[in-house]
Enzyme design. Sequence first.
Site, PDB file in Angstrom:
ATOM      1  N   GLY A 262       0.690  -1.267  -0.164  1.00  0.00           N
ATOM      2  CA  GLY A 262      -0.012  -0.215   0.029  1.00  0.00           C
ATOM      3  C   GLY A 262       0.974   1.119  -0.118  1.00  0.00           C
ATOM      4  O   GLY A 262       0.287   2.240   0.456  1.00  0.00           O
TER       5      GLY A 262
ATOM      6  N   ASN B 273       1.524   3.157  -2.534  1.00  0.00           N
ATOM      7  CA  ASN B 273       0.862   3.992  -3.261  1.00  0.00           C
ATOM      8  C   ASN B 273      -0.261   4.719  -2.794  1.00  0.00           C
ATOM      9  O   ASN B 273      -0.499   5.803  -2.787  1.00  0.00           O
ATOM     10  CB  ASN B 273       0.628   3.506  -4.707  1.00  0.00           C
ATOM     11  CG  ASN B 273       1.674   3.379  -5.594  1.00  0.00           C
ATOM     12  OD1 ASN B 273       2.160   4.598  -6.183  1.00  0.00           O
ATOM     13  ND2 ASN B 273       2.409   2.201  -5.955  1.00  0.00           N
TER      14      ASN B 273
ATOM     15  N   ASN C 104      -5.371   3.373 -12.491  1.00  0.00           N
ATOM     16  CA  ASN C 104      -4.563   2.392 -12.290  1.00  0.00           C
ATOM     17  C   ASN C 104      -3.149   2.801 -12.460  1.00  0.00           C
ATOM     18  O   ASN C 104      -2.864   3.592 -13.402  1.00  0.00           O
ATOM     19  CB  ASN C 104      -4.824   1.093 -13.047  1.00  0.00           C
ATOM     20  CG  ASN C 104      -3.769  -0.057 -12.666  1.00  0.00           C
ATOM     21  OD1 ASN C 104      -3.714   0.003 -11.553  1.00  0.00           O
ATOM     22  ND2 ASN C 104      -3.299  -0.621 -13.756  1.00  0.00           N
TER      23      ASN C 104
ATOM     24  N   HIS D  22       0.825   1.638 -13.092  1.00  0.00           N
ATOM     25  CA  HIS D  22       1.716   0.500 -13.544  1.00  0.00           C
ATOM     26  C   HIS D  22       3.086   0.707 -13.771  1.00  0.00           C
ATOM     27  O   HIS D  22       3.389   1.897 -14.129  1.00  0.00           O
ATOM     28  CB  HIS D  22       1.207  -0.035 -15.133  1.00  0.00           C
ATOM     29  CG  HIS D  22       1.721  -1.084 -15.772  1.00  0.00           C
ATOM     30  ND1 HIS D  22       1.051  -2.311 -15.249  1.00  0.00           N
ATOM     31  CD2 HIS D  22       2.654  -1.328 -16.741  1.00  0.00           C
ATOM     32  CE1 HIS D  22       1.985  -3.248 -16.011  1.00  0.00           C
ATOM     33  NE2 HIS D  22       2.961  -2.714 -16.723  1.00  0.00           N
TER      34      HIS D  22
ATOM     35  N   ASP E 124      -4.490  -2.620 -18.729  1.00  0.00           N
ATOM     36  CA  ASP E 124      -3.580  -1.588 -19.017  1.00  0.00           C
ATOM     37  C   ASP E 124      -3.624  -0.936 -20.549  1.00  0.00           C
ATOM     38  O   ASP E 124      -2.543  -0.388 -20.970  1.00  0.00           O
ATOM     39  CB  ASP E 124      -2.104  -2.519 -19.143  1.00  0.00           C
ATOM     40  CG  ASP E 124      -1.681  -2.910 -17.863  1.00  0.00           C
ATOM     41  OD1 ASP E 124      -2.343  -2.512 -16.721  1.00  0.00           O
ATOM     42  OD2 ASP E 124      -0.897  -3.849 -17.773  1.00  0.00           O
TER      43      ASP E 124
ATOM     44  N   GLU F  80       6.572   6.323  -8.992  1.00  0.00           N
ATOM     45  CA  GLU F  80       5.069   6.058  -9.021  1.00  0.00           C
ATOM     46  C   GLU F  80       4.586   6.784  -7.838  1.00  0.00           C
ATOM     47  O   GLU F  80       3.459   7.407  -8.099  1.00  0.00           O
ATOM     48  CB  GLU F  80       4.650   4.752  -8.695  1.00  0.00           C
ATOM     49  CG  GLU F  80       5.000   3.559  -9.495  1.00  0.00           C
ATOM     50  CD  GLU F  80       4.761   2.156  -8.963  1.00  0.00           C
ATOM     51  OE1 GLU F  80       4.057   1.941  -8.256  1.00  0.00           O
ATOM     52  OE2 GLU F  80       5.692   1.252  -9.517  1.00  0.00           O
TER      53      GLU F  80
HETATM   54  C1  GRF Z   1       3.357  -1.026  -7.542  1.00  0.00           C
HETATM   55  O1  GRF Z   1       4.402  -1.206  -8.327  1.00  0.00           O
HETATM   56  C2  GRF Z   1       1.963  -0.635  -8.815  1.00  0.00           C
HETATM   57  O2  GRF Z   1       2.856  -0.196  -9.875  1.00  0.00           O
HETATM   58  C3  GRF Z   1       1.920  -2.173  -9.142  1.00  0.00           C
HETATM   59  O3  GRF Z   1       1.656  -3.098  -7.938  1.00  0.00           O
HETATM   60  C4  GRF Z   1       2.776  -1.951  -7.006  1.00  0.00           C
HETATM   61  C5  GRF Z   1       2.065  -1.744  -5.685  1.00  0.00           C
HETATM   62  O4  GRF Z   1       2.791  -1.421  -4.445  1.00  0.00           O
HETATM   63  N1  GRF Z   1       0.357  -2.004  -9.524  1.00  0.00           N
HETATM   64  P1  GRF Z   1       2.190  -0.748  -3.385  1.00  0.00           P
HETATM   65  O5  GRF Z   1       1.300  -1.822  -2.920  1.00  0.00           O
HETATM   66  O6  GRF Z   1       1.466   0.738  -3.761  1.00  0.00           O
HETATM   67  O7  GRF Z   1       3.310  -0.592  -2.469  1.00  0.00           O
END
Ligand code: GRF
Length: 204
Positions: free
Chosen positions: A16, A18, A111, A113, A154, A183
């Site tokens: 989590g 992100n 989303n 990626h 995607d 990200e």
């Molecule tokens: C990230 O690399 C994202 O791009 C992918 O899954 C990963 C999630 O990481 N879809 P986190 O749970 O947000 O740390």
Amino acid sequence: MPNHKIRLAVFCSGTGSNFKSLYKAIADRPLDAEIVLCLSNRSQCGAMEFARENGIAALHLSEKQFATYAEFVEAMLAALGRYRVEAIALAGYMRKVPQAVVSAYRDRMLNIHPALLPKFGGEGMYGIHVHTAVLAAGDTESGATVHLVSEEYDKGRIVLQERVPVLAGDTPETLAGRVLECEHRIYPAALEKLLLEIRTEKVR
Ligand code: GRF
């Protein structure tokens, strides 16, 4: 046009990080949104812990809890309705989002990626597999992409993309770390763009 903060759900399956970067950006920038729900196919994961610690509703919803897939989808739509969710951010959600939910949140679901789409996207391209594929291809740069979610994996409209270099001696893990930092920069910025689009009714 809604005159309240846009009600956001975040779907997660893992650490989590992100989700945390979105949460922080919403407070710091501030962004025109509030996270009203963290939905996960896993009852215990970093994202769900973070939600609970921060007073965000943490909903564990998995196909395994239902006799049929249709009931699962119905429960997901009902939950989104119950929390009056207006937009969704997928942040490391490791399940396919049901078609009915994609349709209900068309142009309102993001989303992230960990590659430069349209390269290294699609079925099977997730997590460390993506970075392994980038290195195997000999690419000199990678990056992260935030895109709208559509029916095909995607393939939705790209909202924001940022590049990072691939360095000599990179392993999938070191590259993943560099991309993840990227990200955390672009997801809040992409969310800000989407919120503005929703606010100015560019979409729906
Ligand atoms: C990230 O690399 C994202 O791009 C992918 O899954 C990963 C999630 O990481 N879809 P986190 O749970 O947000 O740390």
